[in-house]
Design a protein around this motif. Sequence first.
Motif, PDB file in Angstrom:
ATOM      1  N   TRP A   9       0.656  -1.034  -0.293  1.00 19.97           N
ATOM      2  CA  TRP A   9      -0.179  -0.020  -0.095  1.00 19.97           C
ATOM      3  C   TRP A   9       0.693   1.061   0.026  1.00 19.97           C
ATOM      4  N   THR A  10       1.561   1.060   0.719  1.00 24.79           N
ATOM      5  CA  THR A  10       3.522   2.382   0.263  1.00 24.79           C
ATOM      6  C   THR A  10       3.546   2.262  -1.171  1.00 24.79           C
ATOM      7  N   ILE A  11       3.532   1.692  -1.802  1.00 26.65           N
ATOM      8  CA  ILE A  11       3.839   1.483  -2.588  1.00 26.65           C
ATOM      9  C   ILE A  11       2.400   2.208  -3.646  1.00 26.65           C
ATOM     10  N   PHE A  12       1.462   1.879  -3.537  1.00 26.65           N
ATOM     11  CA  PHE A  12       0.413   2.072  -3.755  1.00 26.65           C
ATOM     12  C   PHE A  12       0.060   3.643  -3.817  1.00 26.65           C
ATOM     13  N   LEU A  13       0.326   4.397  -2.491  1.00 22.02           N
ATOM     14  CA  LEU A  13       0.031   5.499  -2.977  1.00 22.02           C
ATOM     15  C   LEU A  13       1.269   6.555  -3.818  1.00 22.02           C
ATOM     16  N   THR A  14       2.209   5.751  -4.023  1.00 24.95           N
ATOM     17  CA  THR A  14       2.973   6.682  -4.785  1.00 24.95           C
ATOM     18  C   THR A  14       2.626   6.538  -6.329  1.00 24.95           C
ATOM     19  N   LEU A  15       1.399   6.316  -6.932  1.00 22.82           N
ATOM     20  CA  LEU A  15       0.512   6.320  -8.202  1.00 22.82           C
ATOM     21  C   LEU A  15       0.086   7.395  -7.943  1.00 22.82           C
ATOM     22  N   MET A  16      -0.336   7.983  -6.547  1.00 22.50           N
ATOM     23  CA  MET A  16      -0.884   8.940  -6.832  1.00 22.50           C
ATOM     24  C   MET A  16      -0.681  10.226  -6.527  1.00 22.50           C
ATOM     25  N   LEU A  17       0.734  10.665  -6.341  1.00 25.08           N
ATOM     26  CA  LEU A  17       1.478  11.655  -6.434  1.00 25.08           C
ATOM     27  C   LEU A  17       2.127  11.952  -7.200  1.00 25.08           C
ATOM     28  N   PRO A  18       1.591  12.840  -8.032  1.00 25.47           N
ATOM     29  CA  PRO A  18       2.719  13.518  -9.847  1.00 25.47           C
ATOM     30  C   PRO A  18       3.252  14.402  -9.147  1.00 25.47           C
ATOM     31  N   VAL A  19       4.886  14.536  -9.316  1.00 29.74           N
ATOM     32  CA  VAL A  19       5.622  15.291  -9.136  1.00 29.74           C
ATOM     33  C   VAL A  19       5.042  16.916  -9.066  1.00 29.74           C
ATOM     34  N   GLU A  20       3.852  16.782 -10.303  1.00 27.06           N
ATOM     35  CA  GLU A  20       3.747  18.309 -10.314  1.00 27.06           C
ATOM     36  C   GLU A  20       2.808  18.824  -9.329  1.00 27.06           C
TER      37      GLU A  20
ATOM     38  N   GLY B 185       2.857  28.367   1.773  1.00 26.73           N
ATOM     39  CA  GLY B 185       1.376  28.041   3.295  1.00 26.73           C
ATOM     40  C   GLY B 185       0.217  27.594   1.725  1.00 26.73           C
ATOM     41  N   SER B 186       0.374  28.624   1.548  1.00 28.00           N
ATOM     42  CA  SER B 186      -0.885  28.799   0.023  1.00 28.00           C
ATOM     43  C   SER B 186      -0.471  27.301  -1.132  1.00 28.00           C
ATOM     44  N   SER B 187       0.892  27.486  -1.686  1.00 32.76           N
ATOM     45  CA  SER B 187       0.741  26.494  -1.944  1.00 32.76           C
ATOM     46  C   SER B 187       0.501  25.463  -1.457  1.00 32.76           C
ATOM     47  N   ALA B 188       1.800  25.250  -0.872  1.00 34.15           N
ATOM     48  CA  ALA B 188       1.133  23.577   0.329  1.00 34.15           C
ATOM     49  C   ALA B 188      -0.156  23.571   0.278  1.00 34.15           C
ATOM     50  N   ALA B 189      -1.168  24.733   0.897  1.00 35.04           N
ATOM     51  CA  ALA B 189      -2.271  23.715   0.859  1.00 35.04           C
ATOM     52  C   ALA B 189      -2.991  23.592  -0.700  1.00 35.04           C
ATOM     53  N   GLN B 190      -2.635  24.060  -1.475  1.00 34.13           N
ATOM     54  CA  GLN B 190      -3.147  23.985  -2.772  1.00 34.13           C
ATOM     55  C   GLN B 190      -2.664  22.694  -3.520  1.00 34.13           C
ATOM     56  N   SER B 191      -1.083  21.700  -2.988  1.00 32.71           N
ATOM     57  CA  SER B 191      -0.628  20.652  -3.511  1.00 32.71           C
ATOM     58  C   SER B 191      -1.804  19.867  -2.509  1.00 32.71           C
ATOM     59  N   VAL B 192      -1.827  19.988  -1.437  1.00 36.04           N
ATOM     60  CA  VAL B 192      -3.070  18.702  -0.438  1.00 36.04           C
ATOM     61  C   VAL B 192      -4.218  18.497  -1.353  1.00 36.04           C
ATOM     62  N   ILE B 193      -5.069  19.747  -1.972  1.00 36.71           N
ATOM     63  CA  ILE B 193      -6.320  19.951  -2.599  1.00 36.71           C
ATOM     64  C   ILE B 193      -5.883  18.659  -3.612  1.00 36.71           C
ATOM     65  N   LEU B 194      -5.041  19.170  -4.414  1.00 34.02           N
ATOM     66  CA  LEU B 194      -4.780  18.435  -5.742  1.00 34.02           C
ATOM     67  C   LEU B 194      -3.902  17.408  -5.010  1.00 34.02           C
ATOM     68  N   LEU B 195      -3.478  16.813  -4.171  1.00 37.59           N
ATOM     69  CA  LEU B 195      -3.652  15.206  -4.276  1.00 37.59           C
ATOM     70  C   LEU B 195      -4.775  14.945  -3.493  1.00 37.59           C
ATOM     71  N   LEU B 196      -6.303  15.347  -3.758  1.00 35.81           N
ATOM     72  CA  LEU B 196      -7.157  14.548  -3.039  1.00 35.81           C
ATOM     73  C   LEU B 196      -8.114  14.793  -4.378  1.00 35.81           C
ATOM     74  N   VAL B 197      -7.369  15.543  -4.884  1.00 38.57           N
ATOM     75  CA  VAL B 197      -7.975  15.524  -6.887  1.00 38.57           C
ATOM     76  C   VAL B 197      -7.742  14.521  -7.088  1.00 38.57           C
ATOM     77  N   VAL B 198      -6.375  14.133  -6.865  1.00 41.94           N
ATOM     78  CA  VAL B 198      -5.166  13.187  -7.637  1.00 41.94           C
ATOM     79  C   VAL B 198      -6.107  11.928  -7.102  1.00 41.94           C
ATOM     80  N   GLY B 199      -6.174  11.342  -6.128  1.00 37.86           N
ATOM     81  CA  GLY B 199      -7.317  10.570  -5.510  1.00 37.86           C
ATOM     82  C   GLY B 199      -8.415   9.900  -5.726  1.00 37.86           C
TER      83      GLY B 199
END
Lengths: 283, 293
Positions: free
Chosen positions: A117-128, B263-277
Motif C-alpha cells: 500500500w505504501t508503494i500504491f500511494l506513490t501512484l497518486m502523487l505526481p511530482v507536479e 503555506g498557500s502553495s502547500a495547501a493547494q498541493s494537498v487539495i490537488l492530492l485529493l483530486v488525484v486520489g
Amino acid sequence: MNGAGMVEKRGWGLWLTHVLLLLGVALVCFPIYVTLVASTVTQQDIVQPPLPLIPGSHAIENYSKALWSGVNTPVWRMLMNSTVMALGITVGKIIISLLSAYAIVYFRFPGRSFCFWTIFLTLMLPVEVRIVPTYEVVAGFGLLNSYAGLTLPLIASATATFLFRQFFMTVPDELVEAARIDGAGPVRFFFDVLLPLSRTNIAALFVILFIYGWNQYLWPLLVTTDPAMNTIVMGIKQMISSGDDWTEWPVVMATAILAMLPPVAVVVFMQRLFVKGLVETEK
Amino acid sequence: MQKRVIFQNKGLPYLLLLPQLVITALFFLWPAGQAIYQSAFIPDPFGLKSQFVGLGNFEFLLGDRYYLESFRTTAVFSLLVAAVSMGLALLMAVLADRVIKAAMVYRTLLIWPYAVAPAIAGVLWLFLFNPSIGLVAYYLKQMGYDWNHVLNGDEAMALVVVAASWKQISYNFLFFLAGLQAIPRSLLEAAAIDGAGAWRRFWTIVFPLLSPTTFFLLVVNLVYAFFDTFGIIHTVTAGGPERSTMILVYKVFADGFVGQDLGSSAAQSVILLLVVGLLTVVQFRFIERRVHY
C-alpha cells in the motif's frame, strides 16, 4: 466499419475515407513540417512573414550553431544531460520495480500488505503536485544541479511495480517447483527463470519510461539552476526571449527538432513494443 | 490470486523491497507529509518563523477569488482538451478502421506526437501563432482577423487547448482503434443484412461497445490535462494574460516558487492530492471491470 462483404467499403467511399485520413495526418504533421522548414532558413526569412513553405539551404549552419554554441548552453550538452536523465529514470525504475514485485509475489512476510500500500500511494502523487516540499528535500541533501537530484525523485512510481506484479502472477507455479527440485534458491530462480521470461515486458516498459523520462520539464526546471545541467526539453524555453527580434528562431527550431528526435524515433522504430507497453501500463 | 509456491526466506524480501521503499519514503511520503504540515502555517513577512493557522490556508483559498477562478479555468481547459482530442481521435479511428489493410500505416503516421514533450509541443504551436511572425497568425491577419493571444485571454486559452489536444490525439487514437478492431465483425454483418445503414450501425452497435474505452480515456485525458500540461502553459502563456490560463498545477508553481507563499502553495498541493486520489479511485474501480482486448 470493419468486415468483409456487405460492410466492406468500395469505390469512391473507400477513396473518400483515404482522403479524409490523409487530411487528418496532414493536420497532425503540419506543426512539425513548419518547424523543419524554420530550422533551415535564416532569421531574416522568419521575422518577415510569411515563412516560405519550402525548406531553405541553411540547415547545416543552423544545426551546427545549435549543437556547438546554442544560446546559453550548447545543445550537445543538453542532449547529453537529457540522455543521462532519461536512462537513469528508466533503468532505476525497472530495477527497483522488478525487485519489489518479486518480493511481493514470491514471499510471505510480516508487513507485506503495508509495503504494497505504501508503494500504491506513490501512484497518486505526481511530482507536479508536491514540487515545493520535494524541492526542499532535494536541496537539503545538496542534490541540486546533480544527476542524482534530476533522477531520484522521479524513479519511485508504482506503475512499473504493478506491471511486474501482474506479470509474475501469470507465471506458472510449476516453474518454481521445478526450480526448487533442482535445488535453485530464490536468487538463482530470479536470474535464470524469471528475468528471461520478463524480457518482452521489460523492453516494452523501457520504451514507455524512456519517453516519460526524456520529456520531463518541471522538475529539471527547478533542480538545474546551472545552465550546464539543463536538459534539452527545459533548456529550449530559456532560448526564447520575450522580444521576437532577440530570439534566434532558426536555432530554436533546430533545437526543437533535436529535442523531438530521440523519443519519436523510439516510438516509430519500436512501435510494437511501445503499443504493448502503453496498453499494459493502463490495465 | 495468490501463489501456491513461495520461497521461505526471512530477510531477503525486505532487502528486495528496500530500494523502492527508501525512495518512496524520501521523495514521496516525506514531501507529502511536509506539504500537509506546511499547509497549516503562515510564514511571517520576514520569513523567520511561521504561525500556526490550522485550516486557515484552506479557508482562505476557498474564499479566494483567484483560486476559485483557477478552478474554473482548469475545468474549462480539461473538458475542452478531452472533448477536442477524443472527438478528433474517434473520427480518425473510425475512418482508419474502414481501411483494414492500411490501418497500421495510418497508425504509424498518427502515433508519434505522443513522444513529443508537452513543452516542445508548446514551442511549436507558439511559433505558428506568434502574433508578429507566426505563419497561422499571418494568414489570419490576411483574412482580417487580428490574432493576439498575448493580449486576448480567450485566444490564449484556445491556443493552449489546441497544443494540449494535438499531443493527446495519438494516445486516444491508439485505444479507440484497438477498441474498434475488437468488435466482432459478425455482429456488424448481421446488422447490415438486417438493413441497418452505416450510421445506424455506429450508434446502436459500435458506440455502446466502445463506451468502456471512452470512459477510460475520459479519465486518462482529464488526468493528463490536470497534471501533465504544465510544460505547455509555461512555454506558451505562463498563465496569462490576466490569469486566463492559470490552471491549478501552474498556480502551485507560481505561488510557491515565484510568489514564495509556501503555506498557500502547500495547501493547494494537498487539495490537488485529493483530486488525484479521487480520479485514481474512479479509474481503479473502473479498470477492474474494463473490457480487455
